[in-house]
Design a protein around this motif. Structure first.
Motif, PDB file in Angstrom:
ATOM      1  N   VAL A 211       0.837  -1.206   0.000  1.00 17.26           N
ATOM      2  CA  VAL A 211       0.000   0.000   0.000  1.00 17.26           C
ATOM      3  C   VAL A 211       0.870   1.253   0.000  1.00 17.26           C
ATOM      4  CG1 VAL A 211      -1.718   1.287   1.318  1.00 17.26           C
ATOM      5  CG2 VAL A 211      -1.884  -1.208   1.138  1.00 17.26           C
ATOM      6  N   ILE A 212       1.970   1.225   0.754  1.00 15.18           N
ATOM      7  CA  ILE A 212       2.857   2.392   0.825  1.00 15.18           C
ATOM      8  C   ILE A 212       3.462   2.683  -0.541  1.00 15.18           C
ATOM      9  CG2 ILE A 212       5.037   3.241   1.786  1.00 15.18           C
ATOM     10  CD1 ILE A 212       4.330   1.676   4.349  1.00 15.18           C
ATOM     11  N   ALA A 216       2.815   6.017  -2.655  1.00 17.13           N
ATOM     12  CA  ALA A 216       4.015   6.818  -2.881  1.00 17.13           C
ATOM     13  C   ALA A 216       4.167   7.117  -4.369  1.00 17.13           C
ATOM     14  CB  ALA A 216       5.250   6.093  -2.356  1.00 17.13           C
ATOM     15  N   THR A 217       3.822   6.137  -5.207  1.00 22.01           N
ATOM     16  CA  THR A 217       3.860   6.352  -6.655  1.00 22.01           C
ATOM     17  C   THR A 217       2.876   7.435  -7.071  1.00 22.01           C
ATOM     18  OG1 THR A 217       4.397   4.004  -6.929  1.00 22.01           O
ATOM     19  CG2 THR A 217       3.707   5.208  -8.896  1.00 22.01           C
ATOM     20  N   LEU A 218       1.726   7.488  -6.427  1.00 25.59           N
ATOM     21  CA  LEU A 218       0.736   8.518  -6.742  1.00 25.59           C
ATOM     22  C   LEU A 218       1.127   9.872  -6.157  1.00 25.59           C
ATOM     23  CD1 LEU A 218      -2.526   6.440  -6.146  1.00 25.59           C
ATOM     24  CD2 LEU A 218      -1.590   7.167  -8.348  1.00 25.59           C
ATOM     25  N   THR A 219       2.019   9.888  -5.165  1.00 26.25           N
ATOM     26  CA  THR A 219       2.458  11.146  -4.561  1.00 26.25           C
ATOM     27  C   THR A 219       3.455  11.878  -5.447  1.00 26.25           C
ATOM     28  OG1 THR A 219       2.131  10.219  -2.342  1.00 26.25           O
ATOM     29  CG2 THR A 219       3.510  12.181  -2.504  1.00 26.25           C
ATOM     30  N   VAL A 220       4.278  11.126  -6.179  1.00 21.71           N
ATOM     31  CA  VAL A 220       5.330  11.746  -7.004  1.00 21.71           C
ATOM     32  C   VAL A 220       4.759  12.765  -7.986  1.00 21.71           C
ATOM     33  CG1 VAL A 220       7.167  11.323  -8.675  1.00 21.71           C
ATOM     34  CG2 VAL A 220       6.880   9.784  -6.729  1.00 21.71           C
ATOM     35  N   PRO A 221       3.711  12.444  -8.780  1.00 17.42           N
ATOM     36  CA  PRO A 221       3.190  13.478  -9.691  1.00 17.42           C
ATOM     37  C   PRO A 221       2.605  14.678  -8.964  1.00 17.42           C
ATOM     38  CG  PRO A 221       1.797  11.517  -9.723  1.00 17.42           C
ATOM     39  CD  PRO A 221       3.043  11.147  -8.999  1.00 17.42           C
ATOM     40  N   ASN A 222       1.994  14.468  -7.797  1.00 17.79           N
ATOM     41  CA  ASN A 222       1.477  15.601  -7.036  1.00 17.79           C
ATOM     42  C   ASN A 222       2.594  16.529  -6.591  1.00 17.79           C
ATOM     43  OD1 ASN A 222      -1.141  14.597  -7.253  1.00 17.79           O
ATOM     44  ND2 ASN A 222      -1.015  13.468  -5.329  1.00 17.79           N
ATOM     45  N   LEU A 276       3.084   8.768 -14.745  1.00 13.49           N
ATOM     46  CA  LEU A 276       3.135   8.466 -13.316  1.00 13.49           C
ATOM     47  C   LEU A 276       1.752   8.155 -12.764  1.00 13.49           C
ATOM     48  CD1 LEU A 276       5.739  11.112 -12.104  1.00 13.49           C
ATOM     49  CD2 LEU A 276       5.991   8.637 -11.970  1.00 13.49           C
ATOM     50  N   ASN A 277       0.758   8.920 -13.162  1.00 17.15           N
ATOM     51  CA  ASN A 277      -0.605   8.656 -12.688  1.00 17.15           C
ATOM     52  C   ASN A 277      -1.123   7.322 -13.204  1.00 17.15           C
ATOM     53  OD1 ASN A 277      -1.772  10.927 -11.044  1.00 17.15           O
ATOM     54  ND2 ASN A 277      -1.035  12.116 -12.769  1.00 17.15           N
ATOM     55  N   ALA A 278      -0.823   6.997 -14.458  1.00 17.16           N
ATOM     56  CA  ALA A 278      -1.266   5.710 -15.013  1.00 17.16           C
ATOM     57  C   ALA A 278      -0.580   4.546 -14.313  1.00 17.16           C
ATOM     58  CB  ALA A 278      -0.984   5.675 -16.519  1.00 17.16           C
ATOM     59  N   ILE A 279       0.721   4.705 -14.021  1.00 21.86           N
ATOM     60  CA  ILE A 279       1.447   3.647 -13.303  1.00 21.86           C
ATOM     61  C   ILE A 279       0.891   3.479 -11.902  1.00 21.86           C
ATOM     62  CG2 ILE A 279       3.689   3.029 -12.324  1.00 21.86           C
ATOM     63  CD1 ILE A 279       4.959   4.442 -14.752  1.00 21.86           C
ATOM     64  N   GLY A 280       0.659   4.597 -11.206  1.00 16.80           N
ATOM     65  CA  GLY A 280       0.100   4.521  -9.853  1.00 16.80           C
ATOM     66  C   GLY A 280      -1.272   3.881  -9.837  1.00 16.80           C
ATOM     67  N   ASP A 281      -2.136   4.252 -10.788  1.00 17.17           N
ATOM     68  CA  ASP A 281      -3.466   3.634 -10.864  1.00 17.17           C
ATOM     69  C   ASP A 281      -3.358   2.147 -11.173  1.00 17.17           C
ATOM     70  OD1 ASP A 281      -4.711   6.023 -10.310  1.00 17.17           O
ATOM     71  OD2 ASP A 281      -5.013   6.552 -12.419  1.00 17.17           O
ATOM     72  N   GLY A 282      -2.409   1.790 -12.050  1.00 21.37           N
ATOM     73  CA  GLY A 282      -2.230   0.378 -12.373  1.00 21.37           C
ATOM     74  C   GLY A 282      -1.759  -0.432 -11.178  1.00 21.37           C
ATOM     75  N   LEU A 283      -0.815   0.120 -10.408  1.00 14.35           N
ATOM     76  CA  LEU A 283      -0.348  -0.570  -9.208  1.00 14.35           C
ATOM     77  C   LEU A 283      -1.460  -0.712  -8.176  1.00 14.35           C
ATOM     78  CD1 LEU A 283       3.175   1.056  -8.748  1.00 14.35           C
ATOM     79  CD2 LEU A 283       2.699  -1.302  -9.417  1.00 14.35           C
ATOM     80  N   ARG A 284      -2.263   0.336  -8.028  1.00 13.70           N
ATOM     81  CA  ARG A 284      -3.365   0.268  -7.069  1.00 13.70           C
ATOM     82  C   ARG A 284      -4.382  -0.789  -7.477  1.00 13.70           C
ATOM     83  NH1 ARG A 284      -6.294   5.773  -6.536  1.00 13.70           N
ATOM     84  NH2 ARG A 284      -6.757   5.219  -8.697  1.00 13.70           N
ATOM     85  N   ASP A 285      -4.724  -0.835  -8.753  1.00 15.39           N
ATOM     86  CA  ASP A 285      -5.689  -1.834  -9.227  1.00 15.39           C
ATOM     87  C   ASP A 285      -5.143  -3.255  -9.091  1.00 15.39           C
ATOM     88  OD1 ASP A 285      -7.365   0.236  -9.854  1.00 15.39           O
ATOM     89  OD2 ASP A 285      -6.821   0.281 -11.981  1.00 15.39           O
ATOM     90  N   ALA A 286      -3.822  -3.402  -9.229  1.00 15.66           N
ATOM     91  CA  ALA A 286      -3.231  -4.751  -9.229  1.00 15.66           C
ATOM     92  C   ALA A 286      -2.925  -5.267  -7.827  1.00 15.66           C
ATOM     93  CB  ALA A 286      -1.950  -4.758 -10.069  1.00 15.66           C
ATOM     94  N   PHE A 287      -2.485  -4.361  -6.915  1.00 15.00           N
ATOM     95  CA  PHE A 287      -1.959  -4.835  -5.637  1.00 15.00           C
ATOM     96  C   PHE A 287      -2.748  -4.362  -4.419  1.00 15.00           C
ATOM     97  CE2 PHE A 287       1.716  -4.844  -8.501  1.00 15.00           C
ATOM     98  CZ  PHE A 287       2.137  -6.147  -8.327  1.00 15.00           C
ATOM     99  N   ASP A 288      -3.607  -3.379  -4.558  1.00 15.83           N
ATOM    100  CA  ASP A 288      -4.343  -2.908  -3.398  1.00 15.83           C
ATOM    101  C   ASP A 288      -5.295  -3.988  -2.913  1.00 15.83           C
ATOM    102  OD1 ASP A 288      -5.668  -1.563  -1.421  1.00 15.83           O
ATOM    103  OD2 ASP A 288      -6.075   0.236  -2.610  1.00 15.83           O
ATOM    104  N   PRO A 289      -5.199  -4.403  -1.642  1.00 16.65           N
ATOM    105  CA  PRO A 289      -6.079  -5.477  -1.144  1.00 16.65           C
ATOM    106  C   PRO A 289      -7.565  -5.147  -1.259  1.00 16.65           C
ATOM    107  CG  PRO A 289      -4.294  -5.061   0.406  1.00 16.65           C
ATOM    108  CD  PRO A 289      -4.250  -3.958  -0.612  1.00 16.65           C
ATOM    109  N   LYS A 290      -7.912  -3.863  -1.254  1.00 19.18           N
ATOM    110  CA  LYS A 290      -9.319  -3.478  -1.319  1.00 19.18           C
ATOM    111  C   LYS A 290      -9.854  -3.443  -2.746  1.00 19.18           C
ATOM    112  CE  LYS A 290      -9.325  -0.752   2.936  1.00 19.18           C
ATOM    113  NZ  LYS A 290      -9.611   0.558   3.549  1.00 19.18           N
ATOM    114  N   SER A 291      -8.965  -3.561  -3.730  1.00 21.52           N
ATOM    115  CA  SER A 291      -9.408  -3.527  -5.130  1.00 21.52           C
ATOM    116  C   SER A 291     -10.086  -4.848  -5.506  1.00 21.52           C
ATOM    117  CB  SER A 291      -8.216  -3.274  -6.048  1.00 21.52           C
ATOM    118  OG  SER A 291      -7.652  -2.014  -5.791  1.00 21.52           O
TER     119      SER A 291
END
Length: 291
Positions: A211-212, A216-222, A276-291
């Motif tokens: 999750v971190i 963190a990947t989604l934080t970089v573009p922000n 970066l946003n596409a990579i972060g969304d992809g990681l969240r969809d693939a590895f987030d336990p709540k997805s």
């Protein structure tokens, strides 16, 4: 004919990480964005070594701002400096600020979130009310005040940005910590006499790692967007050093006469943020336990 042991081995379910990487590889947008981002990083890292013109040296005082040509692929700025060299150096600065500021925000947010989640009760409520109070503050003004009082040093920029970007990470980690601390393995560790710091380091942090990394990947573009905004206001890195935000700021001032000064830095910056946003969304969809 296969043996029963081989049949059982082949029937074993895939691990969460293996299953996650399978879902990741099927996300064509995330995979393509990874390739684009890797290409941009590679150009910014090694490109200046093969660039004949320096990012700060004036190539021709009489040349001024010139359109893209065979000699200067992206043209030159108003001082006659090669824009391609400045874009590549600016990319280094923008990536450095994005990564280092995200690292600062990750360290603060993870420590604060785990501390609040393990403490629970009134301590947790007080700590999270503090987060809500800080989120209500105008953080851009806070960063600008820091840079105004302490100077526009490069190190201060990512420290200041990271110090105001940790709040979302803290809320996410705190929520996951509240869920994990009631699990059997944490209760068993506490019954064996392990300290809270040991439980956080040995049991919570490894389970929060996925999750971190995702957030963190989604934080970089922000962070890169905030740095670009600060540079756009003229409070970013000092000349002759530059960043993509600083280049866009200078390009916006002369966009009617020399549109390429804004177009090319904005293109690299937009492509990086999108990737970066596409990579972060992809990681969240693939590895987030709540997805």
């Amino acid at each position: 004919m296969s043996s029963p042991a081989a049949s059982l081995a082949s029937a074993r379910p895939a691990s969460p990480w293996s299953d996650g990487w399978t879902r990741w590889r099927r996300n064509r947008l995330a995979v393509a964005s990874t390739a684009v981002l890797a290409l941009i990083i590679l150009v910014c890292l090694i490109g200046p070594f093969f660039q004949p013109d320096s990012y700060y040296e004036v190539t021709d005082t009489d040349l001024g701002a010139s359109a893209p040509s065979a000699e200067h692929w992206l043209g030159t700025d108003t001082l006659g400096r090669d824009l391609l060299a400045r874009v590549m150096i600016g990319g280094r600065i923008s990536f450095a600020v994005g990564l280092l500021a995200s690292l600062v925000s990750m360290i603060i947010g993870v420590a604060y979130g785990i501390g609040a989640g393990l403490a629970g009760g009134n301590t947790d409520r007080i700590m999270m009310r503090g987060v809500e109070l800080l989120q209500a503050m105008p953080f851009v003004i806070f960063v600008i005040l820091l840079l105004t009082f302490f100077g526009r040093h490069f190190a201060l920029i990512f420290v200041a940005i990271g110090a105001v970007e940790w709040l979302t990470m803290a809320r996410i980690v705190r929520g996951q910590s509240l869920e994990l601390k009631v699990r059997e393995f944490v209760q068993a560790a506490r019954a064996l006499g392990q300290s809270e710091s040991s439980i956080a380091w040995k049991h919570l942090l490894p389970n929060l790692f996925g999750v971190i990394i995702i957030y963190a990947t989604l934080t970089v573009p922000n962070v890169m967007l905030l740095e670009a905004f600060i540079s756009f206001l003229g409070l970013g890195v000092q000349a002759p050093m530059t960043s993509w935000g600083d280049l866009m700021h200078l390009g916006a001032e002369t966009m009617e006469e020399y549109p390429w000064l804004l177009l090319f830095p904005a293109f690299f910056f937009s492509a990086t943020l999108f990737s970066l946003n596409a990579i972060g969304d992809g990681l969240r969809d693939a590895f987030d336990p709540k997805s």
